[in-house]
Design an enzyme around this catalytic site. Structure first.
Site, short mmCIF file in Angstrom:
data_model
loop_
_atom_site.label_atom_id
_atom_site.label_comp_id
_atom_site.label_asym_id
_atom_site.label_seq_id
_atom_site.Cartn_x
_atom_site.Cartn_y
_atom_site.Cartn_z
N GLU A 1 -6.36 6.80 1.26
CA GLU A 1 -5.49 7.99 1.12
C GLU A 1 -5.73 8.97 2.27
O GLU A 1 -6.13 10.12 2.07
CB GLU A 1 -5.74 8.68 -0.22
CG GLU A 1 -5.37 7.84 -1.40
CD GLU A 1 -5.47 8.60 -2.73
OE1 GLU A 1 -6.21 9.58 -2.80
OE2 GLU A 1 -4.77 8.20 -3.67
N GLU B 1 -3.98 1.01 -5.72
CA GLU B 1 -4.44 1.84 -6.84
C GLU B 1 -3.25 2.15 -7.75
O GLU B 1 -2.21 2.57 -7.27
CB GLU B 1 -5.04 3.19 -6.39
CG GLU B 1 -6.36 3.07 -5.68
CD GLU B 1 -6.95 4.40 -5.30
OE1 GLU B 1 -6.59 5.42 -5.92
OE2 GLU B 1 -7.75 4.43 -4.35
C1 BGP Z 1 -7.33 8.41 -5.90
C2 BGP Z 1 -8.64 7.95 -5.24
C3 BGP Z 1 -9.52 7.10 -6.12
C4 BGP Z 1 -9.49 7.53 -7.58
C5 BGP Z 1 -8.08 7.84 -8.07
C6 BGP Z 1 -8.05 8.33 -9.49
O1 BGP Z 1 -6.90 9.52 -5.25
O2 BGP Z 1 -8.35 7.20 -4.07
O3 BGP Z 1 -10.83 7.16 -5.56
O4 BGP Z 1 -10.36 8.55 -7.78
O5 BGP Z 1 -7.48 8.78 -7.23
O6 BGP Z 1 -8.23 9.74 -9.49
P1 BGP Z 1 -9.36 10.41 -10.37
O7 BGP Z 1 -10.57 9.57 -10.21
O8 BGP Z 1 -9.49 11.78 -9.82
O9 BGP Z 1 -8.84 10.40 -11.81
#
Ligand code: BGP
Length: 489
Positions: free
Chosen positions: A189, A388
């Protein structure tokens, strides 16, 4: 309605959120090691948005209570337990697993001339075990964890001096793991640096000098750091193709597909401007150049890109081979300051009245995934990879030790239906890795309470628990989906 043979199914992890063992094996401190979760703190606070000061960082490093309040330091002990976890992933039928390499396991401060061989040994063991199980590694080089030493020294990615250090780390990864890894991904990201400068860029706000007009220099610092990451990504792509011509380098975008809140032209224009900056990162890494309109938009905001001799040529000559992205939710844009905003800690957007939200305010929009796939493929005509996608929820363990998560099955079923529709329309999709196949520490809240996994981990937000892994109902559902290559949802 069918996915191609060879479609890669799996899940995604991040070193800083899963490995733990933050001081073991010669690992040095990373910026994520000072992200705190304090009991009683508003769980919807964006932990990664904590303003980190030099004083708070030094206090965190010296904090004797080093595990309870710093959950990313313990993760879910993937560092020691990965053979068991990989076996569970293989039981689900995974053919790909996305993981990241922690820079500070190989170079504890980022400045060492030679790598830490204990760190090398850990990742060699991980990738070899994945291969033994028939699981293709998809490896992220930078997933939110630049060396804390470089952040404290020169705000890490703001300083162009980081480029040769990062290239040394990347070269080591290719030399030592390149025979085991075909799919690489440069920055997780990469656009995220604008939203969380410290975690992505190692930028400590108080160390950023003000602009000449006295205004905050933070936005300029973020775009300077982002430019350095673009250059680093292109240099890594160049090096990979020289060393392993058959391997592939991808870039990654936070795909925040955005809708205008109304059909009022001002809302549509505001959405178009927002998407211009959203696509800036893939435009540069996939097309090899900054779009002129985005540069003009940034210039109007007082931001200049610190091009140096050769940067433009490097970006143009070494675009990525595929485009990956995360997709959790869609956003809505409005010029009306009184428009209702989504609750919780989400990246604040306008509430979409047609969509449900999770407890954390993330709006659930499966059709948005199809829209994202078609938009990206239309724009770049390059292979795509969903790296993701998932639903963070509070899961309950029933007295008989089961975890019934029909809401998670419903979420994935709806998103897979739309994903397959996009492929049927002609999108070239390489694979899918869910976030995340196993519960672990949330990046934004530093909690495990926001559970994503098909596998439950017995641990609470303060690190109490046996760390026992348990298969949720969704584990068996996903196993069936993979076995049928998406035909049996
Ligand atoms: C994305 C990241 C991941 C993961 C995901 C879920 O932005 O790349 O590392 O964290 O978000 O978000 P969160 O863990 O804040 O619920």
């Amino acid at each position: 309605m069918a996915l191609p043979d060879g479609f890669l199914w799996g899940g995604a992890l991040a070193a800083n959120q899963a490995e733990g063992a933050w001081k073991e094996g010669g690992r040095g401190p990373a910026v994520t090691d000072v992200n705190t979760f304090k009991p009683g703190a508003d769980p919807k606070q964006y932990a990664i948005h904590h303003v980190n000061t030099v004083e708070s960082i030094r206090a965190a490093l010296a904090d004797p209570d080093e595990l309870t309040y710093y959950p990313k330091r313990r993760g879910i002990d993937f560092y020691h337990r990965y053979p068991e976890d990989l076996a569970l992933f293989a039981e689900m039928g995974f053919t790909v697993l996305r993981v990241s390499i922690a820079w500070t396991r190989l170079y504890p401060t980022g400045e060492e001339l030679e790598p830490n061989e204990e760190g090398i040994a850990f990742y060699l063991g991980l990738f070899e075990e994945m291969r033994r199980l028939g699981i293709e590694p998809l490896v992220t080089l930078a997933h939110y964890d630049p060396p804390l030493h470089l952040a404290l020294k020169n705000n890490a990615w703001v300083d162009r001096g980081i480029l040769p250090l990062f290239e040394r780390f990347v070269r080591t990864c290719f030399e030592r793991f390149g025979h085991l890894v075909t799919y690489w991904l440069s920055f997780n990201e990469i656009d995220g640096i604008i939203r969380h400068p410290f975690t992505s860029g190692g930028i400590i706000e108080e160390k950023v000098p003000p602009l000449a007009n006295g205004e905050s220099g933070l936005e300029q610092a973020c775009y300077t750091a982002l430019h350095h990451q673009f250059v680093a990504s292109a240099a890594a792509t160049k090096l990979l193709h020289e060393m392993f011509p058959e391997s592939q380098m991808g870039c990654m975008l936070t795909m925040l597909t955005t809708y205008p809140n109304t059909c009022h032209p001002d809302d549509v224009a505001a959405t178009q401007e927002k998407e211009r900056l959203l696509y800036l990162c893939t435009d540069v890494q996939a097309d090899g150049a900054y779009p002129r309109l985005a540069l003009n938009l940034l210039a109007r905001q007082g931001v200049t890109i610190p091009f140096e001799e050769g940067d433009a040529e490097l970006l143009a000559a070494h675009p990525v081979d595929y485009i990956s992205f995360s997709y959790y939710m869609s956003m809505t844009e409005s010029v009306n300051p009184d428009a209702e905003r989504t609750p919780g800690n989400t990246i604040l957007g306008v509430k979409n009245p047609f969509l449900p939200s999770s407890e954390w305010g993330w709006q659930i929009d499966p059709v948005g995934l199809r829209i994202s796939l078609i938009d990206l493929y239309d724009r770049y005509n390059k292979p795509l990879f969903i790296v993701e996608n998932g639903l963070g929820m509070r899961d309950e363990v029933t007295p008989d030790g089961r975890i019934h998560d029909p809401y998670r099955i419903d979420y994935f079923r709806a998103h897979f239906e739309e994903m397959i529709r996009a492929v049927d329309e002609g999108v070239d999709l390489l694979g899918y890795t869910s976030w995340s196949p196993i519960d672990f520490i949330s990046a934004s809240t530093s909690q495990i309470t926001k559970r994503y996994g098909f596998i439950h981990v017995d641990m609470d937000d303060l690190g109490n628990g046996t760390l026992e892994r348990r298969r949720k109902d969704s584990f068996f559902w996903y196993q069936k989906v993979i076995a049928s290559n998406g035909a049996d949802l």
